[in-house]
Design a protein around this motif. Structure first.
Motif, mmCIF file in Angstrom:
data_model
loop_
_atom_site.group_PDB
_atom_site.id
_atom_site.type_symbol
_atom_site.label_atom_id
_atom_site.label_comp_id
_atom_site.label_asym_id
_atom_site.label_seq_id
_atom_site.Cartn_x
_atom_site.Cartn_y
_atom_site.Cartn_z
ATOM 1 N N VAL A 1 0.028 3.577 16.474
ATOM 2 C CA VAL A 1 0.295 4.181 15.177
ATOM 3 C C VAL A 1 -0.960 4.785 14.572
ATOM 4 O O VAL A 1 -2.092 4.396 14.893
ATOM 5 C CB VAL A 1 0.889 3.146 14.189
ATOM 6 N N GLU A 2 -0.721 5.719 13.678
ATOM 7 C CA GLU A 2 -1.787 6.335 12.894
ATOM 8 C C GLU A 2 -1.626 5.853 11.453
ATOM 9 O O GLU A 2 -0.545 5.970 10.874
ATOM 10 C CB GLU A 2 -1.677 7.857 12.978
ATOM 11 N N ILE A 3 -2.689 5.305 10.916
ATOM 12 C CA ILE A 3 -2.704 4.836 9.533
ATOM 13 C C ILE A 3 -3.383 5.900 8.679
ATOM 14 O O ILE A 3 -4.574 6.184 8.858
ATOM 15 C CB ILE A 3 -3.457 3.508 9.386
ATOM 16 N N ASP B 1 11.879 7.287 7.933
ATOM 17 C CA ASP B 1 12.704 8.457 8.226
ATOM 18 C C ASP B 1 12.925 8.543 9.734
ATOM 19 O O ASP B 1 11.963 8.582 10.501
ATOM 20 C CB ASP B 1 12.020 9.739 7.731
ATOM 21 N N TRP B 2 14.192 8.569 10.122
ATOM 22 C CA TRP B 2 14.547 8.666 11.531
ATOM 23 C C TRP B 2 15.341 9.937 11.776
ATOM 24 O O TRP B 2 16.240 10.287 11.005
ATOM 25 C CB TRP B 2 15.416 7.469 11.962
ATOM 26 N N GLU B 3 15.013 10.601 12.881
ATOM 27 C CA GLU B 3 15.821 11.705 13.396
ATOM 28 C C GLU B 3 16.297 11.287 14.784
ATOM 29 O O GLU B 3 15.493 10.852 15.615
ATOM 30 C CB GLU B 3 14.992 12.991 13.509
ATOM 31 N N MET C 1 10.044 10.686 18.126
ATOM 32 C CA MET C 1 8.701 10.296 17.728
ATOM 33 C C MET C 1 7.880 11.562 17.448
ATOM 34 O O MET C 1 8.106 12.594 18.084
ATOM 35 C CB MET C 1 8.029 9.483 18.841
ATOM 36 N N PRO C 2 6.919 11.479 16.513
ATOM 37 C CA PRO C 2 6.626 10.307 15.692
ATOM 38 C C PRO C 2 7.604 10.198 14.523
ATOM 39 O O PRO C 2 8.256 11.170 14.166
ATOM 40 C CB PRO C 2 5.208 10.606 15.197
ATOM 41 N N PHE C 3 7.686 8.995 13.947
ATOM 42 C CA PHE C 3 8.379 8.825 12.681
ATOM 43 C C PHE C 3 7.445 8.081 11.729
ATOM 44 O O PHE C 3 6.474 7.465 12.156
ATOM 45 C CB PHE C 3 9.726 8.103 12.843
ATOM 46 N N GLU C 4 7.721 8.178 10.454
ATOM 47 C CA GLU C 4 6.792 7.652 9.452
ATOM 48 C C GLU C 4 7.420 6.553 8.611
ATOM 49 O O GLU C 4 8.626 6.569 8.337
ATOM 50 C CB GLU C 4 6.305 8.788 8.548
ATOM 51 N N ILE C 5 6.563 5.611 8.217
ATOM 52 C CA ILE C 5 6.951 4.519 7.322
ATOM 53 C C ILE C 5 6.089 4.641 6.072
ATOM 54 O O ILE C 5 4.852 4.608 6.156
ATOM 55 C CB ILE C 5 6.732 3.149 7.979
ATOM 56 N N VAL C 6 6.725 4.804 4.906
ATOM 57 C CA VAL C 6 6.007 4.960 3.641
ATOM 58 C C VAL C 6 6.720 4.143 2.567
ATOM 59 O O VAL C 6 7.930 4.314 2.350
ATOM 60 C CB VAL C 6 5.952 6.440 3.198
ATOM 61 N N ASP C 7 5.977 3.249 1.931
ATOM 62 C CA ASP C 7 6.506 2.459 0.810
ATOM 63 C C ASP C 7 7.824 1.785 1.162
ATOM 64 O O ASP C 7 8.778 1.787 0.394
ATOM 65 C CB ASP C 7 6.680 3.359 -0.415
ATOM 66 N N GLY C 8 7.872 1.215 2.367
ATOM 67 C CA GLY C 8 9.049 0.460 2.784
ATOM 68 C C GLY C 8 10.180 1.284 3.336
ATOM 69 O O GLY C 8 11.215 0.734 3.723
ATOM 70 N N PHE D 1 0.858 -1.185 0.000
ATOM 71 C CA PHE D 1 0.000 0.000 0.000
ATOM 72 C C PHE D 1 0.899 1.241 0.000
ATOM 73 O O PHE D 1 1.029 1.930 1.020
ATOM 74 C CB PHE D 1 -0.908 0.005 1.226
ATOM 75 N N PRO D 2 1.548 1.534 -1.137
ATOM 76 C CA PRO D 2 2.547 2.609 -1.171
ATOM 77 C C PRO D 2 1.976 3.999 -0.911
ATOM 78 O O PRO D 2 2.721 4.921 -0.581
ATOM 79 C CB PRO D 2 3.134 2.506 -2.583
ATOM 80 N N GLU D 3 0.648 4.152 -1.065
ATOM 81 C CA GLU D 3 0.028 5.457 -0.824
ATOM 82 C C GLU D 3 -0.289 5.660 0.659
ATOM 83 O O GLU D 3 -0.781 6.721 1.073
ATOM 84 C CB GLU D 3 -1.263 5.592 -1.640
ATOM 85 N N THR D 4 0.012 4.651 1.469
ATOM 86 C CA THR D 4 -0.290 4.694 2.909
ATOM 87 C C THR D 4 0.900 5.208 3.709
ATOM 88 O O THR D 4 2.050 4.855 3.435
ATOM 89 C CB THR D 4 -0.672 3.287 3.410
ATOM 90 N N THR D 5 0.605 6.026 4.708
ATOM 91 C CA THR D 5 1.615 6.470 5.663
ATOM 92 C C THR D 5 1.309 5.844 7.020
ATOM 93 O O THR D 5 0.195 5.976 7.531
ATOM 94 C CB THR D 5 1.614 8.001 5.814
ATOM 95 N N VAL D 6 2.279 5.131 7.575
ATOM 96 C CA VAL D 6 2.163 4.597 8.924
ATOM 97 C C VAL D 6 2.965 5.522 9.831
ATOM 98 O O VAL D 6 4.196 5.536 9.785
ATOM 99 C CB VAL D 6 2.689 3.153 9.024
ATOM 100 N N ARG D 7 2.268 6.300 10.626
ATOM 101 C CA ARG D 7 2.922 7.259 11.513
ATOM 102 C C ARG D 7 3.026 6.646 12.911
ATOM 103 O O ARG D 7 2.019 6.444 13.584
ATOM 104 C CB ARG D 7 2.140 8.567 11.561
ATOM 105 N N VAL D 8 4.226 6.320 13.316
ATOM 106 C CA VAL D 8 4.463 5.680 14.612
ATOM 107 C C VAL D 8 4.526 6.765 15.678
ATOM 108 O O VAL D 8 5.490 7.518 15.759
ATOM 109 C CB VAL D 8 5.762 4.853 14.598
ATOM 110 N N ARG D 9 3.492 6.822 16.495
ATOM 111 C CA ARG D 9 3.449 7.845 17.549
ATOM 112 C C ARG D 9 4.238 7.421 18.781
ATOM 113 O O ARG D 9 4.874 8.247 19.432
ATOM 114 C CB ARG D 9 1.994 8.117 17.938
ATOM 115 N N SER D 10 4.165 6.148 19.120
ATOM 116 C CA SER D 10 4.965 5.631 20.231
ATOM 117 C C SER D 10 5.149 4.138 20.023
ATOM 118 O O SER D 10 4.333 3.478 19.369
ATOM 119 C CB SER D 10 4.288 5.905 21.584
#
Length: 218
Positions: free
Chosen positions: A44-46, A111-113, A101-108, A23-32
């Motif tokens: 997470v927020e989908i 992004d980490w800070e 946090m949060p960081f996001e996972i998109v299309d595999g 689901f490459p158009e999906t963003t998985v936002r990891v809040r904690s």
């Protein structure tokens, strides 16, 4: 201390890597997220055009357990789940590196800070290599230096505390163990740490800052 921006590519063999590519158009936002005894828990927020399709696919993975939906809308869902395949969390646990946090996972891709010591950054790179997680260092910059506001002794105590995991959750060492490592009495270590933390908080919060050009003795 350095701050780093990384882009990671999660292996397709890992469920979150496969899911986000499906689901490459999906963003998985990891809040904690946290892990314990090999089990990871993510809140997470989908963000997706059809979040129900993504949630149904998540449920189908053997590695995902106890998926609980808190909110659901037409283009987003807020969920918590457990997984026995928390690859990214295991890497962080092994190296003791905190990620913002949060960081996001998109299309595999992830992004980490992060801000850490150079030794821990090197350990993180080694762990990523061993886990088959490809990564690109987008940016590296020096963090605000402790020596701008701390004495040499305070800097030594704070940096040793970071290296030993004193500020980790759970703590990697006690204040007594930190004092032993530094060859200080516990009361002395406590006082130096308290003064250093006060200066750091005031510096980073933009409040009343220490009014000196050269650090005073600890």
């Amino acid at each position: 201390m350095v701050s780093v921006s990384l882009t990671l590519s999660v292996p397709e063999r890992v469920w979150i890597g496969e899911l986000s590519r499906e689901f490459p158009e999906t963003t998985v936002r990891v809040r904690s997220a946290q892990s314990c005894d090999g089990v990871g828990v993510g809140f997470v927020e989908i963000l997706a055009p059809e979040p129900d399709r993504v949630l149904d696919r998540m449920r189908a993975y053997d590695a995902v357990h106890e998926l609980e939906i808190f909110q659901r809308g037409t283009d987003r869902a807020l969920v918590q789940f457990e997984t026995d395949e928390p690859l990214l969390l295991r890497i962080l646990d092994r190296t003791g590196v905190p990620v913002e946090m949060p960081f996001e996972i998109v299309d595999g891709e992830v992004d980490w800070e992060l801000t850490t010591t150079r030794n821990r950054l090197s350990s993180l790179a080694d762990e990523l290599d061993r886990s088959e997680v490809r990564f690109i260092v987008e940016h590296v910059w020096d963090s605000p230096r402790f020596d701008r506001v701390l004495t040499d002794r305070q800097s030594e105590v704070v940096e040793t505390a970071i290296d030993l995991g004193y500020y980790d959750s759970p703590r990697g060492c006690t204040q007594g163990e930190l004092a032993d490592e530094l060859g200080l009495a516990k009361s002395t270590c406590c006082e130096i740490l308290h003064r250093a933390e006060e200066r750091i908080v005031k510096e980073f919060e933009g409040g009343d800052r220490p009014a000196f050009t050269k650090p005073a003795p600890a």
